[in-house]
Motif scaffolding. Structure first.
Motif, PDB file in Angstrom:
ATOM      1  N   LEU A  52       4.952   7.588 -54.459  1.00  0.00           N
ATOM      2  CA  LEU A  52       6.319   7.314 -53.994  1.00  0.00           C
ATOM      3  C   LEU A  52       6.742   8.333 -52.940  1.00  0.00           C
ATOM      4  O   LEU A  52       7.338   7.972 -51.918  1.00  0.00           O
ATOM      5  N   LEU A  53       6.447   9.606 -53.169  1.00  0.00           N
ATOM      6  CA  LEU A  53       6.821  10.644 -52.202  1.00  0.00           C
ATOM      7  C   LEU A  53       6.119  10.424 -50.866  1.00  0.00           C
ATOM      8  O   LEU A  53       6.715  10.624 -49.798  1.00  0.00           O
ATOM      9  N   ASN A  54       4.858  10.018 -50.918  1.00  0.00           N
ATOM     10  CA  ASN A  54       4.137   9.743 -49.674  1.00  0.00           C
ATOM     11  C   ASN A  54       4.739   8.545 -48.939  1.00  0.00           C
ATOM     12  O   ASN A  54       4.883   8.555 -47.709  1.00  0.00           O
ATOM     13  N   ALA A  55       5.098   7.509 -49.704  1.00  0.00           N
ATOM     14  CA  ALA A  55       5.693   6.319 -49.095  1.00  0.00           C
ATOM     15  C   ALA A  55       7.050   6.644 -48.481  1.00  0.00           C
ATOM     16  O   ALA A  55       7.382   6.181 -47.374  1.00  0.00           O
ATOM     17  N   ILE A  56       7.851   7.438 -49.192  1.00  0.00           N
ATOM     18  CA  ILE A  56       9.161   7.837 -48.673  1.00  0.00           C
ATOM     19  C   ILE A  56       8.992   8.683 -47.417  1.00  0.00           C
ATOM     20  O   ILE A  56       9.727   8.525 -46.434  1.00  0.00           O
ATOM     21  N   ALA A  57       8.018   9.591 -47.440  1.00  0.00           N
ATOM     22  CA  ALA A  57       7.775  10.441 -46.272  1.00  0.00           C
ATOM     23  C   ALA A  57       7.434   9.595 -45.050  1.00  0.00           C
ATOM     24  O   ALA A  57       7.963   9.817 -43.949  1.00  0.00           O
ATOM     25  N   ASP A  58       6.567   8.604 -45.238  1.00  0.00           N
ATOM     26  CA  ASP A  58       6.194   7.728 -44.119  1.00  0.00           C
ATOM     27  C   ASP A  58       7.418   6.983 -43.594  1.00  0.00           C
ATOM     28  O   ASP A  58       7.601   6.845 -42.372  1.00  0.00           O
ATOM     29  N   LEU A  59       8.243   6.486 -44.512  1.00  0.00           N
ATOM     30  CA  LEU A  59       9.445   5.755 -44.110  1.00  0.00           C
ATOM     31  C   LEU A  59      10.404   6.652 -43.347  1.00  0.00           C
ATOM     32  O   LEU A  59      10.925   6.275 -42.289  1.00  0.00           O
TER      33      LEU A  59
END
Length: 605
Positions: A284-291
């Motif tokens: 989730l943190l990686n996905a949020i970072a990309d977003l």
């Protein structure tokens, strides 16, 4: 219930009505105490107790709540047309017998709506709190007939009234509400979200309810929308009651699927919550970072002005700080994200308050991401607005600069003056942090150190082990003699010697020897500790302790093997004044860093 009522529409009504007031409870006032109705005149509160409601009353009201055949067709519209809380209560007195549970919930919602931001209504309700009793009695009596939407709506109204007027509803009322909530099975995502937020607002931690809500959420987790997921994890974190691991995993998976629909506030709340309960949702943190990286880089040009997605989404520096704090707290490094946020923060730094500046500086220092431009910009703003910093902001900002190795003499000088002004409010923790920070960065501040010494002596009984060791470390590292403090602290150490670890003991020896304070009683107590727990002390620690004895001139014949002790004594160059001082300071420099995440975030949600 009446078959004409469209409960789905009712649900949508509540979602629309409560979304805004429940979005954030930043700095919401908390009820100062719980009131008993028997003493309402003295405490200005309302409640339900044996003194104001009988079993016969309850039975009668239960029968009334089940009476749905004679419900007026326009009762909902009449409640919504009421313009004052007195009109709502008068209407209830006249038509209470015809009201179903939904109508009772709607009455509370209308009153809660009136107190939101209206000072005159708040004061009116506080002065006439007992006028709410008839409605409250019938509401509690009807709880057994409440469905999930009515329960969550009523709880949300109770919490709004409590947080805005300081009128507290008795624990017995909340217990009745909890009992019914556990029994009801038709909870939807919005119901769970609103009910949990209501308990957060009144700071009521009910494990029975929390366990039930986590089970209910798991059954419907795929139907949770971004705001509901954010409220769910945030609620458990705010109540300091972590949910089961399977719920966090389920929310992580669902959040990733719906991430494009998350607002800035949803993201901030979600990552803050995971960090607070110390659960690492890596994917989730990686996905949020990309977003976020994509969003921050998406600059829109309108009327010759550049506008980022963050600014369009109701910009709030506080949300930005919560995000970087969460990543730092969880130790999740995403350099590209921190670089994007650095640029965003520099561009919008005028919107940052003191606590935001301290929080974002802490995050970059904690995660170890070098951001010299950001620290320079923060420094300039801090110096301009130093008068807005309270004692916690002061401690946090100097810690961040020291930890990051950012030398900023002007900032530390400004913080010195600010700290002296706030000194009366300093705790032992604040003293330890400030002294540690000034020592770590090597900024001498004799006036501040003397003032902190006096304050420390005054509150010396409140110092715990970490406060003691870090304060001693700071004064020794700065070379600032503080005889009154070192004398007072040795008494604390002697009384609580069993609580100190081998590392603590070694650091205390080194600090006293470095500063040149002769403390044979303290050394004797610590020597007994060494004899009792000799297996806890390694060779390196024993060597440093031996050096402390040599420097202080206090004998400890059994401390080291005779051959090793003789070798130390024969190395005259090694134990010369200059080299010994250097060795002592090196030993002090190895003390673990202070971790401030708990203080930094104390007042940020």
């Amino acid at each position: 219930f009446s078959p004409e009522i469209n409960y789905k529409n009712i649900g949508n009504f509540f979602v629309r009505s409560f979304q805004t007031p429940l979005a954030f409870d930043r700095a919401s006032p908390r009820p100062s105490h719980l009131f008993q109705c028997a003493t309402a005149k003295k405490d200005s509160g309302i409640g339900i107790s044996q003194s104001n409601i009988s079993d016969a009353d309850i039975e009668k009201l239960e029968q009334q709540s089940k009476h749905t055949e004679r419900i007026l067709p326009d009762i909902k519209a009449l409640i919504l047309d009421c313009s004052t809380f007195h009109e709502v209560l008068d209407f209830h007195l006249q038509n209470g017998k015809d009201m179903a549970s939904y109508h009772l919930s709607l009455c509370w919602h209308k009153i809660a709506q009136m107190v939101n931001g209206n000072w005159h209504v708040k004061e009116d309700i506080k002065e006439n709190a007992t006028a709410l009793l008839p409605l409250l009695k019938q509401t509690v009596a009807a709880f057994d007939n409440y469905d999930a939407r009515s329960l969550s709506g009523t709880a949300a109204s109770f919490s709004k009234i409590s947080s805005t007027t300081n009128i507290s509803f008795e624990p017995k009322i909340w217990s009745c509400l909890t009992k019914r909530a556990v029994q009801v099975e038709d909870f939807e995502a919005a119901d769970i979200s609103f009910l949990l937020c209501a308990y957060v607002k009144v700071n009521r931690k009910d494990e029975k309810l929390l366990n039930s809500l986590s089970d209910k959420a798991m059954l419907d987790i795929n139907n949770f929308q971004p705001k509901e997921m954010a409220h769910l994890v945030w609620g458990y974190a705010k109540l300091d009651s972590p949910a089961p691991a399977r719920l966090y995993q389920a929310i992580e998976q669902n959040a990733i699927k719906k991430l494009n629909n998350f607002t800035a506030e949803d993201i901030a709340k979600t990552v803050w919550a995971y960090a607070t309960v110390d659960v690492l949702p890596t994917k989730l943190l990686n996905a949020i970072a990309d977003l976020l990286i994509e969003k921050f880089d998406n600059i829109q040009i309108e009327d010759n002005c550049t506008t980022t997605w963050w600014e369009l989404d109701h910009y709030d520096a506080h949300k930005l700080c919560n995000i970087v704090w969460a990543y730092a707290k969880l130790g999740h490094k995403v350099p590209k994200l921190f670089h994007s946020i650095e640029n965003e923060a520099i561009e919008t730094l005028d919107l940052f308050f003191a606590r935001d500046l301290a929080s974002i500086a802490f995050a970059y220092a904690k995660i170890g991401h070098r951001a010299p431009k950001l620290f320079t910009a923060i420094k300039d703003k801090v110096i301009r607005h130093v008068d807005t910093f309270n004692k916690q902001d002061i401690a946090n900002i100097v810690w961040a600069y020291a930890k990051a190795g950012q030398r900023a003499p002007q900032l530390f000088e400004a913080m010195e003056d600010a700290a002296i002004k706030e000194l009366s409010l300093f705790t032992s923790r604040d003293i330890a942090i400030v002294v540690w920070a000034y020592a770590k960065i090597g900024h001498k501040a004799p006036t501040l150190c003397t003032a902190l010494e006096d304050k420390a002596v005054e509150i010396i009984k409140t110092f715990n082990e970490q406060d003691v060791v870090n304060t001693l470390w700071g004064y020794a590292r700065l070379g600032h003699a503080a005889p009154a403090l070192f004398d007072a602290i040795q008494q604390v150490i002697v009384e609580q010697i069993s609580r100190f670890t081998s590392h603590d003991i070694t650091s205390i020896y080194t600090a006293y020897a470095t500063i040149g304070y002769h403390a044979p009683r303290l050394f004797g107590a610590m020597y007994e500790k060494i004899e009792e727990d000799c297996e806890d002390f390694d060779e390196d620690q024993m060597t440093k302790i031996a050096l402390a004895y040599l420097k202080s001139g206090i004998s400890a014949p059994n401390l080291l093997d005779g051959t090793k002790l003789k070798a130390l004594e024969e190395q005259k160059g090694f134990i010369s004044q200059e080299n010994l001082e250097s060795m002592q300071l090196d030993a002090l420099s190895g003390y673990p860093e202070i971790d401030l995440h708990d203080q930094v975030m104390k007042n940020t949600q």
